[in-house]
Design a protein around this motif. Structure first.
Motif, PDB file in Angstrom:
ATOM      1  N   GLY A 163     -48.109  50.048-100.447  1.00  0.00           N
ATOM      2  CA  GLY A 163     -48.273  51.549 -99.912  1.00  0.00           C
ATOM      3  C   GLY A 163     -49.642  52.462-100.411  1.00  0.00           C
ATOM      4  O   GLY A 163     -50.105  53.014 -99.640  1.00  0.00           O
TER       5      GLY A 163
ATOM      6  N   ALA B 116     -52.215  53.706 -97.380  1.00  0.00           N
ATOM      7  CA  ALA B 116     -52.232  55.178 -97.327  1.00  0.00           C
ATOM      8  C   ALA B 116     -53.940  55.244 -97.756  1.00  0.00           C
ATOM      9  O   ALA B 116     -54.479  56.291 -97.229  1.00  0.00           O
ATOM     10  CB  ALA B 116     -51.559  55.870 -98.295  1.00  0.00           C
TER      11      ALA B 116
ATOM     12  N   MET C 122     -44.055  53.453 -94.630  1.00  0.00           N
ATOM     13  CA  MET C 122     -44.048  53.167 -96.100  1.00  0.00           C
ATOM     14  C   MET C 122     -42.636  52.959 -96.510  1.00  0.00           C
ATOM     15  O   MET C 122     -41.811  53.718 -96.424  1.00  0.00           O
ATOM     16  CB  MET C 122     -44.737  54.358 -96.724  1.00  0.00           C
ATOM     17  CG  MET C 122     -45.966  54.757 -96.215  1.00  0.00           C
ATOM     18  SD  MET C 122     -46.910  56.111 -97.184  1.00  0.00           S
ATOM     19  CE  MET C 122     -47.441  55.369 -98.652  1.00  0.00           C
ATOM     20  N   ASP C 123     -42.599  52.000 -96.975  1.00  0.00           N
ATOM     21  CA  ASP C 123     -40.998  51.369 -97.123  1.00  0.00           C
ATOM     22  C   ASP C 123     -40.789  51.193 -98.737  1.00  0.00           C
ATOM     23  O   ASP C 123     -41.403  50.320 -99.297  1.00  0.00           O
ATOM     24  CB  ASP C 123     -40.792  50.042 -96.632  1.00  0.00           C
ATOM     25  CG  ASP C 123     -39.109  49.815 -96.605  1.00  0.00           C
ATOM     26  OD1 ASP C 123     -38.528  49.620 -97.608  1.00  0.00           O
ATOM     27  OD2 ASP C 123     -38.538  50.006 -95.408  1.00  0.00           O
TER      28      ASP C 123
ATOM     29  N   ALA D 166     -42.225  52.771-100.919  1.00  0.00           N
ATOM     30  CA  ALA D 166     -43.848  52.321-101.149  1.00  0.00           C
ATOM     31  C   ALA D 166     -44.376  53.242-102.487  1.00  0.00           C
ATOM     32  O   ALA D 166     -43.922  54.309-102.454  1.00  0.00           O
ATOM     33  CB  ALA D 166     -44.671  52.780 -99.943  1.00  0.00           C
TER      34      ALA D 166
ATOM     35  N   CYS E   9     -46.669  55.849-104.144  1.00  0.00           N
ATOM     36  CA  CYS E   9     -47.408  56.773-103.737  1.00  0.00           C
ATOM     37  C   CYS E   9     -48.311  57.309-104.695  1.00  0.00           C
ATOM     38  O   CYS E   9     -49.229  58.345-104.386  1.00  0.00           O
ATOM     39  CB  CYS E   9     -46.740  58.132-102.958  1.00  0.00           C
ATOM     40  SG  CYS E   9     -45.756  57.782-101.677  1.00  0.00           S
TER      41      CYS E   9
ATOM     42  N   ILE F  88     -46.127  60.109 -90.838  1.00  0.00           N
ATOM     43  CA  ILE F  88     -45.734  58.960 -91.911  1.00  0.00           C
ATOM     44  C   ILE F  88     -44.073  58.731 -91.711  1.00  0.00           C
ATOM     45  O   ILE F  88     -43.431  59.916 -91.602  1.00  0.00           O
ATOM     46  CB  ILE F  88     -45.951  59.276 -93.315  1.00  0.00           C
ATOM     47  CG1 ILE F  88     -47.531  59.283 -93.527  1.00  0.00           C
ATOM     48  CG2 ILE F  88     -45.027  58.447 -94.318  1.00  0.00           C
ATOM     49  CD1 ILE F  88     -47.864  59.732 -94.992  1.00  0.00           C
TER      50      ILE F  88
ATOM     51  N   TYR G  96     -41.217  57.256 -93.714  1.00  0.00           N
ATOM     52  CA  TYR G  96     -41.096  56.569 -95.326  1.00  0.00           C
ATOM     53  C   TYR G  96     -39.435  56.290 -95.481  1.00  0.00           C
ATOM     54  O   TYR G  96     -38.398  57.128 -95.336  1.00  0.00           O
ATOM     55  CB  TYR G  96     -41.313  57.660 -96.454  1.00  0.00           C
ATOM     56  CG  TYR G  96     -41.364  57.159 -97.926  1.00  0.00           C
ATOM     57  CD1 TYR G  96     -42.336  56.828 -98.540  1.00  0.00           C
ATOM     58  CD2 TYR G  96     -40.235  56.848 -98.590  1.00  0.00           C
ATOM     59  CE1 TYR G  96     -42.948  56.403 -99.542  1.00  0.00           C
ATOM     60  CE2 TYR G  96     -40.177  56.500 -99.869  1.00  0.00           C
ATOM     61  CZ  TYR G  96     -41.484  56.101-100.383  1.00  0.00           C
ATOM     62  OH  TYR G  96     -41.451  55.803-101.618  1.00  0.00           O
TER      63      TYR G  96
ATOM     64  N   ASN H 271     -42.379  59.379-105.708  1.00  0.00           N
ATOM     65  CA  ASN H 271     -43.174  58.749-104.729  1.00  0.00           C
ATOM     66  C   ASN H 271     -42.921  59.424-103.659  1.00  0.00           C
ATOM     67  O   ASN H 271     -43.531  60.513-103.004  1.00  0.00           O
ATOM     68  CB  ASN H 271     -43.058  57.216-104.784  1.00  0.00           C
ATOM     69  CG  ASN H 271     -43.556  56.810-105.996  1.00  0.00           C
ATOM     70  OD1 ASN H 271     -44.766  56.557-106.206  1.00  0.00           O
ATOM     71  ND2 ASN H 271     -42.682  56.464-107.045  1.00  0.00           N
ATOM     72  N   GLY H 272     -42.049  58.888-102.758  1.00  0.00           N
ATOM     73  CA  GLY H 272     -41.742  59.483-101.250  1.00  0.00           C
ATOM     74  C   GLY H 272     -41.319  60.978-101.237  1.00  0.00           C
ATOM     75  O   GLY H 272     -42.022  61.622-100.243  1.00  0.00           O
TER      76      GLY H 272
END
Length: 283
Positions: free
Chosen positions: A135, A139, A154-155, A157, A159, A215, A217, A231-232
């Motif tokens: 990620g 990004a 984004m799995d 992921a 950030c 995005i 996610y 993160n997400g």
């Protein structure tokens, strides 16, 4: 008049030749129903999954990995890549290794983008996909290249590398070994420089949203490696504030693995819809 017309025709023919689109190199091999090609770009070995029939506009996905269908952690991601190919996307795999989105590493994708768009005629807007630490790469590359990225998948992921591998935000356990590896890759002389760094994906979210990068996610509610709260969810909040397009798919009872969705349709539909950087579903 005939001389002028002939000159114009010759000039037009020269322009067409100069901008001729090349075919992917042969030979290819079958990869679960897709055509798998191998090519080289400035010393990098790439793999390209090609559809039997590309969608109009030749949309494509850039990924750091060709995900192993037989692997429990990423098998669903492999299924997603094949579903995208079936939907008419090309999937270009350009590995970066364990480099955490560091500047010199993601710069390797610049010639990949150039060749895919100029040499092979892929769309000027690329979509990117990545899991976990990937990620950071997808990004950060998108933010460095305004106008070139359409959307990100984004799995679970990362950030913010202060979350992982740093483990500095209070919830995530981090990875001290990976944190130690990250510092020199970014050119940080001291940990304090990493903690003050302001170009993590979460910092770049307003820029990405303003550029129209959509995005999707996928987060795990029980993920203690890359916690969605660090993160997400933060990325989602930043996108909401900036007026960007962000879809959260939260898997409440999952940890960091598996990556991907057993049924990849929600992700494929999102990428299909946003592949050209606008809300037009182009068949």
């Amino acid at each position: 008049m005939k001389t002028l017309l002939l000159g114009l025709l010759l000039a037009f023919g020269s322009l067409c030749s100069a901008g001729a689109i090349e075919s992917l190199p042969s030979p290819s091999k079958d990869y679960h129903g897709a055509s798998l090609h191998t090519l080289s770009v400035e010393g990098q070995t790439l793999q390209v999954l090609a559809p039997k029939s590309a969608r109009r506009g030749r949309p494509w996905i850039l990924a750091p990995s060709l995900y192993n269908l037989e692997s429990m952690p990423v098998g669903f991601m492999g299924r997603t890549q094949l579903a995208l190919v079936k939907d008419g996307f090309h999937v270009v795999v350009a590995p970066l290794g364990n480099t955490f989105g560091a500047p010199q590493a993601i710069a390797k994708w610049d010639p990949v983008y150039r060749d895919m768009t100029e040499k092979y005629g892929f769309h000027a807007k690329v979509s990117l996909m990545g899991v976990s630490r990937e990620g950071l790469s997808i990004a950060r590359w998108a933010a460095r290249h305004p106008g070139k990225a359409a959307c990100l998948y984004m799995d679970k992921a990362v950030c913010d590398f202060k979350s992982w591998p740093g483990g500095k935000l209070g919830t995530g356990k981090g990875s001290p070994k990976d944190w130690e590896s990250l510092l020199p890759l970014y050119g940080f002389a001291h940990e304090s420089e990493a903690l003050a760094y302001a170009e993590n994906p979460i910092d770049l979210a307003p820029k990405l949203a303003a550029d129209g990068v959509a995005i999707v996610y996928v987060g795990g509610g029980k993920d203690d490696g890359v916690p969605v709260s660090e993160n997400g969810a933060r990325m989602q909040a930043a996108y909401a504030k900036a007026g960007g397009v962000f879809k959260m798919i939260l898997r409440e009872n999952e940890g960091h693995h598996p990556h991907g969705l057993e049924d990849p349709a929600p992700v494929v539909d999102f990428l299909h819809y946003h592949a050209f950087g606008n809300p037009e579903r182009i068949p």
